[in-house]
Design a protein around this motif. Structure first.
Motif, PDB file in Angstrom:
ATOM      1  N   THR A  39       0.928  -1.289  -0.082  1.00  0.00           N
ATOM      2  CA  THR A  39      -0.088  -0.095   0.218  1.00  0.00           C
ATOM      3  C   THR A  39       0.836   1.274  -0.005  1.00  0.00           C
ATOM      4  O   THR A  39       0.622   2.178  -0.637  1.00  0.00           O
ATOM      5  CB  THR A  39      -0.625   0.050   1.221  1.00  0.00           C
ATOM      6  OG1 THR A  39      -1.549  -1.234   1.434  1.00  0.00           O
ATOM      7  CG2 THR A  39      -1.667   1.122   1.010  1.00  0.00           C
ATOM      8  N   THR A  43       1.181   3.785  -3.131  1.00  0.00           N
ATOM      9  CA  THR A  43       0.714   5.190  -3.110  1.00  0.00           C
ATOM     10  C   THR A  43       2.047   6.273  -3.325  1.00  0.00           C
ATOM     11  O   THR A  43       1.786   7.305  -4.072  1.00  0.00           O
ATOM     12  CB  THR A  43       0.604   5.470  -1.580  1.00  0.00           C
ATOM     13  OG1 THR A  43      -0.626   4.584  -1.091  1.00  0.00           O
ATOM     14  CG2 THR A  43      -0.083   6.826  -1.197  1.00  0.00           C
ATOM     15  N   THR A  91      -2.268   4.978  -8.786  1.00  0.00           N
ATOM     16  CA  THR A  91      -3.356   5.556  -7.860  1.00  0.00           C
ATOM     17  C   THR A  91      -4.643   4.762  -7.539  1.00  0.00           C
ATOM     18  O   THR A  91      -4.915   4.417  -6.609  1.00  0.00           O
ATOM     19  CB  THR A  91      -3.882   7.104  -8.248  1.00  0.00           C
ATOM     20  OG1 THR A  91      -2.602   7.720  -8.476  1.00  0.00           O
ATOM     21  CG2 THR A  91      -4.710   7.375  -7.374  1.00  0.00           C
ATOM     22  N   SER A  94      -3.499   1.759  -5.512  1.00  0.00           N
ATOM     23  CA  SER A  94      -3.288   2.257  -4.043  1.00  0.00           C
ATOM     24  C   SER A  94      -4.431   2.537  -3.505  1.00  0.00           C
ATOM     25  O   SER A  94      -4.728   2.071  -2.073  1.00  0.00           O
ATOM     26  CB  SER A  94      -2.678   3.585  -4.174  1.00  0.00           C
ATOM     27  OG  SER A  94      -2.345   4.069  -2.622  1.00  0.00           O
ATOM     28  N   THR A  95      -5.337   2.916  -4.144  1.00  0.00           N
ATOM     29  CA  THR A  95      -6.778   2.987  -3.369  1.00  0.00           C
ATOM     30  C   THR A  95      -7.639   1.668  -3.113  1.00  0.00           C
ATOM     31  O   THR A  95      -7.973   1.575  -2.082  1.00  0.00           O
ATOM     32  CB  THR A  95      -7.814   3.853  -4.376  1.00  0.00           C
ATOM     33  OG1 THR A  95      -6.973   5.200  -4.536  1.00  0.00           O
ATOM     34  CG2 THR A  95      -9.060   4.165  -3.774  1.00  0.00           C
ATOM     35  N   TYR A  96      -7.138   0.826  -4.041  1.00  0.00           N
ATOM     36  CA  TYR A  96      -7.751  -0.322  -3.613  1.00  0.00           C
ATOM     37  C   TYR A  96      -7.184  -1.111  -2.493  1.00  0.00           C
ATOM     38  O   TYR A  96      -7.859  -1.800  -1.600  1.00  0.00           O
ATOM     39  CB  TYR A  96      -7.652  -1.495  -4.969  1.00  0.00           C
ATOM     40  CG  TYR A  96      -7.892  -2.759  -4.686  1.00  0.00           C
ATOM     41  CD1 TYR A  96      -9.226  -3.461  -4.434  1.00  0.00           C
ATOM     42  CD2 TYR A  96      -6.718  -3.686  -4.653  1.00  0.00           C
ATOM     43  CE1 TYR A  96      -9.194  -4.745  -4.304  1.00  0.00           C
ATOM     44  CE2 TYR A  96      -7.070  -5.064  -4.358  1.00  0.00           C
ATOM     45  CZ  TYR A  96      -8.275  -5.551  -4.475  1.00  0.00           C
ATOM     46  OH  TYR A  96      -8.378  -7.008  -3.773  1.00  0.00           O
ATOM     47  N   GLY A  99      -8.082   0.560   0.496  1.00  0.00           N
ATOM     48  CA  GLY A  99      -9.576  -0.037   0.906  1.00  0.00           C
ATOM     49  C   GLY A  99      -9.662  -1.415   1.538  1.00  0.00           C
ATOM     50  O   GLY A  99     -10.247  -1.814   2.365  1.00  0.00           O
ATOM     51  N   ARG A 149     -13.130   4.408   3.596  1.00  0.00           N
ATOM     52  CA  ARG A 149     -13.489   4.225   2.021  1.00  0.00           C
ATOM     53  C   ARG A 149     -13.001   5.472   1.215  1.00  0.00           C
ATOM     54  O   ARG A 149     -12.706   5.383   0.098  1.00  0.00           O
ATOM     55  CB  ARG A 149     -14.843   3.843   1.662  1.00  0.00           C
ATOM     56  CG  ARG A 149     -15.280   2.279   2.242  1.00  0.00           C
ATOM     57  CD  ARG A 149     -16.654   2.087   1.547  1.00  0.00           C
ATOM     58  NE  ARG A 149     -17.619   3.259   1.806  1.00  0.00           N
ATOM     59  CZ  ARG A 149     -18.425   3.021   2.764  1.00  0.00           C
ATOM     60  NH1 ARG A 149     -18.164   2.209   3.567  1.00  0.00           N
ATOM     61  NH2 ARG A 149     -19.359   4.340   2.922  1.00  0.00           N
ATOM     62  N   THR A 150     -13.088   6.722   2.031  1.00  0.00           N
ATOM     63  CA  THR A 150     -13.017   7.958   1.120  1.00  0.00           C
ATOM     64  C   THR A 150     -11.975   8.890   1.812  1.00  0.00           C
ATOM     65  O   THR A 150     -10.956   9.054   0.976  1.00  0.00           O
ATOM     66  CB  THR A 150     -14.562   8.711   1.304  1.00  0.00           C
ATOM     67  OG1 THR A 150     -14.953   8.950   2.483  1.00  0.00           O
ATOM     68  CG2 THR A 150     -15.466   7.950   0.731  1.00  0.00           C
ATOM     69  N   PRO A 153      -7.878   7.076   2.081  1.00  0.00           N
ATOM     70  CA  PRO A 153      -7.212   7.209   0.831  1.00  0.00           C
ATOM     71  C   PRO A 153      -6.599   8.502   0.179  1.00  0.00           C
ATOM     72  O   PRO A 153      -5.788   8.827  -0.124  1.00  0.00           O
ATOM     73  CB  PRO A 153      -7.986   6.559   0.080  1.00  0.00           C
ATOM     74  CG  PRO A 153      -8.879   5.546   0.878  1.00  0.00           C
ATOM     75  CD  PRO A 153      -9.246   6.508   1.870  1.00  0.00           C
ATOM     76  N   THR A 154      -7.688   9.516   0.342  1.00  0.00           N
ATOM     77  CA  THR A 154      -7.430  10.771   0.026  1.00  0.00           C
ATOM     78  C   THR A 154      -6.445  11.594   0.816  1.00  0.00           C
ATOM     79  O   THR A 154      -5.515  12.094   0.181  1.00  0.00           O
ATOM     80  CB  THR A 154      -8.676  11.611  -0.052  1.00  0.00           C
ATOM     81  OG1 THR A 154      -9.746  11.069  -0.912  1.00  0.00           O
ATOM     82  CG2 THR A 154      -8.578  13.191  -0.540  1.00  0.00           C
ATOM     83  N   SER A 157      -2.969   9.746   0.228  1.00  0.00           N
ATOM     84  CA  SER A 157      -2.461  10.201  -1.077  1.00  0.00           C
ATOM     85  C   SER A 157      -1.713  11.527  -1.036  1.00  0.00           C
ATOM     86  O   SER A 157      -0.732  11.862  -1.733  1.00  0.00           O
ATOM     87  CB  SER A 157      -3.117   9.797  -1.951  1.00  0.00           C
ATOM     88  OG  SER A 157      -3.447   8.429  -2.086  1.00  0.00           O
TER      89      SER A 157
END
Length: 291
Positions: A39, A43, A91, A94-96, A99, A149-150, A153-154, A157
């Motif tokens: 992860t 990222t 990206t 990384s998000t997956y 999550g 979930r939101t 990650p934001t 990153s």
């Protein structure tokens, strides 16, 4: 003659501190080292690839100014497209992974919450109120799930991107790096203003949701008694009052966060102005190219 307020304030379940929560998350990440490392690496790669097209764009500008051959510009353009596509892919991965890591963490959190509630003495549950218990295993976990979930990650990153972009500016020119870093104190001041004030407000919102759940549960559990004594109106007013309180606190939270975003935008504006001013000065002194 003075009077003493003898109202009993119901106890509440203990809330973990930020340090305790951080230790819990770190311990979980150590249990899945490969997923955690993958992860972090994806990222970092995604952030680096997002910066690369910007650097290549500067090379394109210099190439146009210097009248270089079109083939060089086409090559750089192809590299920009490739970097953008690879950055988007990194990206997405990384998000997956974030999550997936968060889903595992959330599953453990749910199991631990349910286990703690089932092992809690019934007298303790009656003392704190069923609304507080249900709010912890329901609303609180739902908020954490949405954040995993939101928000996480934001934020993660973006943090990595800020670090890489700062080092990238220092790599171009140390004076540009200092100009970009000039926005960091403004960001730090915004966080210093927001964090100490936001935690009590969010805690108050969670407590209000627990009170609303308690009002609903007490009325539903004693529905026969409520009807027998014709207390439907009183309980309906109680639920309405608690619901309005939750709504008002939600609006306060949203407004407060909006003020924080305004301070963050001001910090971004300061950094942008500093970079433009320093960049213009360097360009006028022929100490840096336009690109």
């Amino acid at each position: 003659m003075s009077t003493t307020d003898t109202r009993v304030v119901p106890a509440a379940l203990r809330t973990a501190t930020g340090r305790e929560a951080g230790r819990w998350v770190a311990a979980h990440c150590r249990d899945v080292p490969w997923l955690t490392v993958a992860t972090v690496l994806t990222t970092v790669a995604g952030a680096a690839l997002q910066v690369l097209p910007v650097l290549l764009l500067g090379r394109v500008v210099d190439g146009v100014v210097e009248g270089e051959a079109r083939s060089i510009l086409v090559t750089i353009g192809a590299l920009m497209v490739a970097a953008a596509l690879l950055g988007a892919a990194a990206t997405a991965v990384s998000t997956y992974l974030i999550g997936r890591l968060g889903a595992d963490l959330l599953a453990r959190l749910r199991e631990g919450a349910v286990r703690a509630v089932l092992g809690m003495p019934s007298a303790r549950i009656e003392q704190v109120g069923r609304g507080d218990v249900l709010s912890r295993v329901g609303d609180d976990v739902a908020v954490i799930s949405k954040g995993i979930r939101t928000a996480i990650p934001t934020v993660f990153s973006a943090g990595v991107l800020v670090v890489i972009a700062t080092f990238g500016m220092f790599g171009l020119d140390w004076r540009l790096g200092l100009a970009g870093a000039g926005a960091l104190p403004a960001y730090a001041l915004a966080l210093r203003w927001y964090l100490p004030r936001s935690a009590p407000l969010y805690r108050k919102q969670r407590a209000a949701q627990a009170d609303r759940a308690q009002a609903l549960i007490s009325g539903l559990n004693g529905i026969d008694t409520v009807r027998a004594y014709r207390l439907e109106g009183a309980f309906r007013d109680k639920v309405t009052q608690e619901s309005w309180r939750v709504r008002d606190l939600g609006i306060d939270v949203f407004r407060f966060f909006g003020r924080f975003v305004g301070r963050e935008n001001r910090a971004e504006f300061i950094g942008l102005v500093l970079i433009l001013v320093v960049g213009y000065a360097l360009l006028e002194a022929d100490a840096a190219s336009l690109g």
